[in-house]
Design a protein around this motif. Structure first.
Motif, short mmCIF file in Angstrom:
data_model
loop_
_atom_site.label_atom_id
_atom_site.label_comp_id
_atom_site.label_asym_id
_atom_site.label_seq_id
_atom_site.Cartn_x
_atom_site.Cartn_y
_atom_site.Cartn_z
N ARG A 65 12.34 7.50 -3.47
CA ARG A 65 13.00 6.21 -3.30
C ARG A 65 14.02 6.01 -4.42
N THR A 66 15.11 5.30 -4.13
CA THR A 66 16.17 5.13 -5.12
C THR A 66 15.76 4.14 -6.20
N GLN A 67 16.41 4.25 -7.36
CA GLN A 67 16.14 3.33 -8.44
C GLN A 67 16.56 1.91 -8.05
N ALA A 68 17.63 1.79 -7.29
CA ALA A 68 18.08 0.47 -6.85
C ALA A 68 17.00 -0.23 -6.02
N ASP A 69 16.35 0.53 -5.15
CA ASP A 69 15.28 -0.06 -4.35
C ASP A 69 14.07 -0.39 -5.22
N ARG A 70 13.77 0.44 -6.18
CA ARG A 70 12.65 0.15 -7.08
C ARG A 70 12.92 -1.13 -7.88
N VAL A 76 -3.62 -4.30 0.17
CA VAL A 76 -2.67 -3.21 0.38
C VAL A 76 -3.43 -1.90 0.55
N PRO A 77 -3.36 -1.29 1.75
CA PRO A 77 -4.02 0.01 1.94
C PRO A 77 -3.37 1.10 1.10
N ALA A 78 -4.12 2.13 0.80
CA ALA A 78 -3.61 3.22 -0.05
C ALA A 78 -2.39 3.88 0.56
N GLU A 79 -2.37 4.01 1.90
CA GLU A 79 -1.24 4.69 2.52
C GLU A 79 0.05 3.87 2.42
N ILE A 80 -0.08 2.55 2.36
CA ILE A 80 1.09 1.69 2.17
C ILE A 80 1.59 1.79 0.73
N GLN A 81 0.67 1.75 -0.22
CA GLN A 81 1.07 1.88 -1.62
C GLN A 81 1.74 3.22 -1.87
N ALA A 82 1.28 4.26 -1.19
CA ALA A 82 1.88 5.58 -1.35
C ALA A 82 3.34 5.59 -0.88
N ILE A 83 3.66 4.82 0.16
CA ILE A 83 5.05 4.71 0.63
C ILE A 83 5.91 4.09 -0.45
N VAL A 84 5.43 2.99 -1.02
CA VAL A 84 6.20 2.30 -2.06
C VAL A 84 6.36 3.18 -3.29
N ASP A 85 5.37 4.00 -3.58
CA ASP A 85 5.40 4.86 -4.76
C ASP A 85 6.09 6.20 -4.52
N SER A 86 6.65 6.39 -3.33
CA SER A 86 7.30 7.68 -3.02
C SER A 86 8.34 8.03 -4.08
N PRO A 87 8.30 9.24 -4.61
CA PRO A 87 9.21 9.60 -5.71
C PRO A 87 10.67 9.70 -5.30
N ARG A 137 11.27 -8.27 -6.69
CA ARG A 137 11.54 -9.51 -5.96
C ARG A 137 10.96 -9.48 -4.55
N ARG A 138 10.85 -8.30 -3.99
CA ARG A 138 10.47 -8.20 -2.58
C ARG A 138 9.00 -7.93 -2.33
N HIS A 139 8.27 -7.39 -3.33
CA HIS A 139 6.85 -7.08 -3.17
C HIS A 139 6.61 -6.27 -1.89
N PRO A 140 7.18 -5.06 -1.82
CA PRO A 140 7.16 -4.29 -0.57
C PRO A 140 5.77 -3.87 -0.11
N ALA A 141 4.86 -3.60 -1.03
CA ALA A 141 3.53 -3.18 -0.61
C ALA A 141 2.84 -4.31 0.15
N GLU A 142 2.88 -5.52 -0.41
CA GLU A 142 2.29 -6.67 0.27
C GLU A 142 2.99 -6.95 1.59
#
Length: 270
Positions: free
Chosen positions: A62-67, A49-60, A72-77
């Motif tokens: 994003r909704t709690q429902a998506d977090r 997982v590149p840093a720029e992808i992890q940063a997308i997933v960690d965006s502040p 279950r979805r492993h969005p970074a991978e």
């Protein structure tokens, strides 16, 4: 005023497979609400997982429902496996409430675009009256939602695409009675040469083929492989981060008590 960017296909384009069981529709609704449902698969280390992808997933923002969905979805991978880049033109097939579409919109950035597609069978039955507000958020300003049948999924004013994603919905095209050969041809023709199609689904047991798509909402991996390759796609990669070999594959994904075994395949248009 709330911005709306949903396009619904004309009635003559929609089609319907006839009477469908209540169980099947409720199962689709469960899938659209939960996106994967059941227990998430164990993490796999097969994707870097590149840093720029992890940063997308960690965006502040994003909704709690998506977090909550992330476990279950492993969005970074998944984003890393997609190979999505800034500036890409992307189609997300069977988008549901837009969980994946939002991640893609963030990844392609302001110079890219995302079309998020839903089939009218599920949109009008489950989504239209309780539409997710995410498509009106600023982060989705580069995305638009369309309603078209799965076997005619490409809006006439869109594409060609760099990337098409089809996450946990291919099996639904079976019990919905959509023409899968036509669907796959349309996806193939909509991709740029060298573009990618990524499909993920809930794995069925060997020998079951497509017979459990309306009951267990699973499909044998070999069915999707054969149908996509028949359309001209060339398999270039398969991920392991959604797999669970200990899944007995005897329950629908939304009732599973163990992590669901799921496959994810990446195809190229030669």
């Amino acid at each position: 005023m709330t911005r709306s960017n949903t396009t619904v296909a004309p009635l003559h384009q929609r089609g319907h497979s006839g009477t469908m069981g209540r169980f099947r529709l409720l199962a689709v609704f469960a899938g659209l609400c939960l996106a994967v449902g059941g227990v998430g698969p164990a993490l796999s280390a097969d994707v870097v997982v590149p840093a720029e992808i992890q940063a997308i997933v960690d965006s502040p923002n994003r909704t709690q429902a998506d977090r909550d969905m992330d476990q279950r979805r492993h969005p970074a991978e998944m984003l890393a496996f997609f190979g999505v880049k800034p500036g890409m033109v992307v189609l997300d097939v069977f988008t549901g409430r837009g969980y994946t579409a939002e991640l893609l919109a963030r990844a392609v950035g302001p110079n890219g675009s995302v079309v998020a597609q839903n089939d009218p069978i599920v949109f009008e039955k489950f989504l239209k009256s309780e539409w997710d507000p995410r498509f009106s958020r600023e982060v989705m300003s580069n995305a638009r939602h369309v309603v078209t049948p799965l076997d005619a999924p490409i809006p006439p004013d869109s594409g060609p695409y760099d990337l098409i994603t089809f996450i946990f919905g291919y099996h639904d095209s079976v019990w919905m009675g959509r023409d899968r050969a036509a669907m796959n041809r349309a996806l193939f023709n909509a991709l740029k040469p060298g573009g990618y199609l990524v499909v993920a689904d809930h794995a069925g047991n060997p020998g079951t083929g497509a017979t459990q798509t309306g009951t267990l909402h699973r499909i044998e991996e070999s069915v999707e492989r054969a149908e996509l390759e028949a359309a001209g796609f060339r398999l270039v990669d398969e991920g392991q981060f959604l797999r669970n070999p200990n899944d007995p594959r005897d329950a629908p994904f939304f009732k599973a008590t163990v992590p669901v075994d799921q496959f994810i395949l990446k195809y190229e248009k030669p």
